[in-house]
Write an enzyme that holds these catalytic residues in place. Sequence first.
Site, PDB file in Angstrom:
ATOM      1  N   CYS A 264     -13.947   5.596 -27.990  1.00  0.00           N
ATOM      2  CA  CYS A 264     -15.237   6.274 -28.053  1.00  0.00           C
ATOM      3  C   CYS A 264     -15.929   6.281 -26.702  1.00  0.00           C
ATOM      4  O   CYS A 264     -16.923   5.574 -26.475  1.00  0.00           O
ATOM      5  CB  CYS A 264     -16.090   5.630 -29.135  1.00  0.00           C
ATOM      6  SG  CYS A 264     -15.314   5.858 -30.732  1.00  0.00           S
TER       7      CYS A 264
ATOM      8  N   GLY B  94       3.492  -3.534  -3.892  1.00  0.00           N
ATOM      9  CA  GLY B  94       3.298  -3.698  -5.333  1.00  0.00           C
ATOM     10  C   GLY B  94       3.699  -2.415  -6.043  1.00  0.00           C
ATOM     11  O   GLY B  94       4.774  -2.288  -6.623  1.00  0.00           O
TER      12      GLY B  94
ATOM     13  N   TYR C  68      -9.831   5.952 -11.661  1.00  0.00           N
ATOM     14  CA  TYR C  68      -9.578   6.539 -10.337  1.00  0.00           C
ATOM     15  C   TYR C  68      -9.367   8.047 -10.397  1.00  0.00           C
ATOM     16  O   TYR C  68      -8.912   8.619  -9.391  1.00  0.00           O
ATOM     17  CB  TYR C  68      -8.279   5.974  -9.741  1.00  0.00           C
ATOM     18  CG  TYR C  68      -8.116   4.493  -9.671  1.00  0.00           C
ATOM     19  CD1 TYR C  68      -9.133   3.668  -9.183  1.00  0.00           C
ATOM     20  CD2 TYR C  68      -6.909   3.901 -10.042  1.00  0.00           C
ATOM     21  CE1 TYR C  68      -8.938   2.300  -9.093  1.00  0.00           C
ATOM     22  CE2 TYR C  68      -6.713   2.528  -9.941  1.00  0.00           C
ATOM     23  CZ  TYR C  68      -7.732   1.739  -9.474  1.00  0.00           C
ATOM     24  OH  TYR C  68      -7.526   0.394  -9.376  1.00  0.00           O
TER      25      TYR C  68
ATOM     26  N   GLY D  38       0.761  -1.241   0.000  1.00  0.00           N
ATOM     27  CA  GLY D  38       0.000   0.000   0.000  1.00  0.00           C
ATOM     28  C   GLY D  38       0.787   1.284   0.000  1.00  0.00           C
ATOM     29  O   GLY D  38       0.210   2.359  -0.200  1.00  0.00           O
TER      30      GLY D  38
HETATM   31  C1  PLP Z   1      -3.089  -5.041  -4.189  1.00  0.00           C
HETATM   32  C2  PLP Z   1      -2.574  -5.696  -2.970  1.00  0.00           C
HETATM   33  C3  PLP Z   1      -1.309  -5.390  -2.484  1.00  0.00           C
HETATM   34  C4  PLP Z   1      -0.401  -4.368  -3.124  1.00  0.00           C
HETATM   35  O1  PLP Z   1      -0.825  -3.068  -2.951  1.00  0.00           O
HETATM   36  P1  PLP Z   1       0.136  -1.860  -3.431  1.00  0.00           P
HETATM   37  O2  PLP Z   1      -0.634  -0.661  -3.123  1.00  0.00           O
HETATM   38  O3  PLP Z   1       0.374  -2.045  -4.877  1.00  0.00           O
HETATM   39  O4  PLP Z   1       1.382  -1.970  -2.625  1.00  0.00           O
HETATM   40  C5  PLP Z   1      -0.858  -6.057  -1.373  1.00  0.00           C
HETATM   41  N1  PLP Z   1      -1.622  -6.998  -0.756  1.00  0.00           N
HETATM   42  C6  PLP Z   1      -2.852  -7.303  -1.197  1.00  0.00           C
HETATM   43  C7  PLP Z   1      -3.640  -8.339  -0.490  1.00  0.00           C
HETATM   44  C8  PLP Z   1      -3.377  -6.671  -2.304  1.00  0.00           C
HETATM   45  O5  PLP Z   1      -4.603  -6.986  -2.738  1.00  0.00           O
END
Ligand code: PLP
Length: 430
Positions: A346, A280, A321, A242
């Site tokens: 479109c 991520g 978003y 996150g």
């Molecule tokens: C999407 C997700 C992440 C990664 O989130 P980021 O914001 O990209 O770091 C980590 N754990 C779970 C369970 C997720 O669904």
Amino acid sequence: MDHFAYRDGVLHAEDVSLEALADRVGTPFYCYSAATIARHFEVFSAAVAGLGNGDPLVAFAIKANPNLSVVATLARLGAGADVVSGGELARALAAGVPAGRIVFSGVGKQAHELAAGIDAGILQFNVESEAEIAMLAEVAAAKRKPVELAIRVNPAVNPGTHAKISTGNKDSKFGVPIERAGAAFVAAAGHEWLRPIGLAAHIGSQLTDLAPIEDCIGRLGALAAELRGAGHAVTRIDVGGGLGVPYRRDQPPPPEPTVYAEMVARATRGWDCRLMFEPGRMIVGNAGVLVSSVILVKQGAAKTFVVTDAGMNDLLRPSLYNAWHDIVALRPAADRITATVVGPVCESGDTFAEDRDIHAVAAGDRIAFLTAGAYGATMASTYNSRPLVPEVMVNGVDWAVVSARNEPAAMQALDSVAPWLAQPDSPRTV
Ligand SMILES: *Cc1c(COP(=O)(O)O)cnc(C)c1O
């Protein structure tokens, strides 16, 4: 920090000119920097090294960028993987992530996906409901294999990010509500083949304020203490991903991984647990750009539109978003213009930027959408029968196409003409 910079007036990825790449592969295309991916993983890993018991596991959230070369780059550096589907599990394994570093999250795992995870011998399942515990118990019993799991807790905190990427607020579909999570852990312990070993949470994405994460970690700690008090062993805690990335160069950046790690150290002091992380976006966001050509510049009644050959089907984040991506010319002129940057799809939602101050561009010029490495290519679709665009990875002076452009014939290959339509002389059916 990333490895996209101007050299002699042209934007480069590491040592490769993006103009030269565009000449070779055509636009639009995604370009990833291997050095940036590696750097971000190493900075994050170094920041959290030494926290908790044993080596922390840094499990890259595959959904942010599942390209095999991206995942393989990380696997070679020792990354684990956080997967949310059987398809992502297969990709993580194919890219060389050891099963013992894979954690399986997701609110709607199916029995066949649980079975695939057990067969592969993954480290743990992050279980999101009582119903999933029952399903996992059944699959594990049929295989007569012990299965380690963590309860993914919904900690009921507001992460302060966009609603569509908030996952830990009370009414979110994710995780077991915190007031029932302890009971779920105990219930799992009652199944012969299930081994509940920990707790997990992931409250949202693009987090720029650490306070809600610290609050969440505190709640996990309190629950772990409660479970231990009742005689259960809690040996792993997964604090999710996150952490936000800087999308706008003109705004203050989100907290650095070192600052995040200091918060985690403070919040988990004395826990006596192995810690797990699921970054991520933080690993791949700034490691990718989307390169596009300007098809034409169009004067509307009141606005100037820059129409690009990339559309919302290639990069969905702005329309999904309202996300911001910095937009730059590959070969910037001195002048600037105010323009609304749109794709050719479109839909009025096919808008990348409204009334944005950008480098002056004309038809044929190339531009890049920055910070497009996370949730970019992976969210692409073929809407408007537009081919999925290629992905290119650069590594120093080397580059390779790591996902090919799918051509119209490939897009049609899964369709078929119903038999009654295939007969030229068949009677009308309606
Ligand atoms: C999407 C997700 C992440 C990664 O989130 P980021 O914001 O990209 O770091 C980590 N754990 C779970 C369970 C997720 O669904």
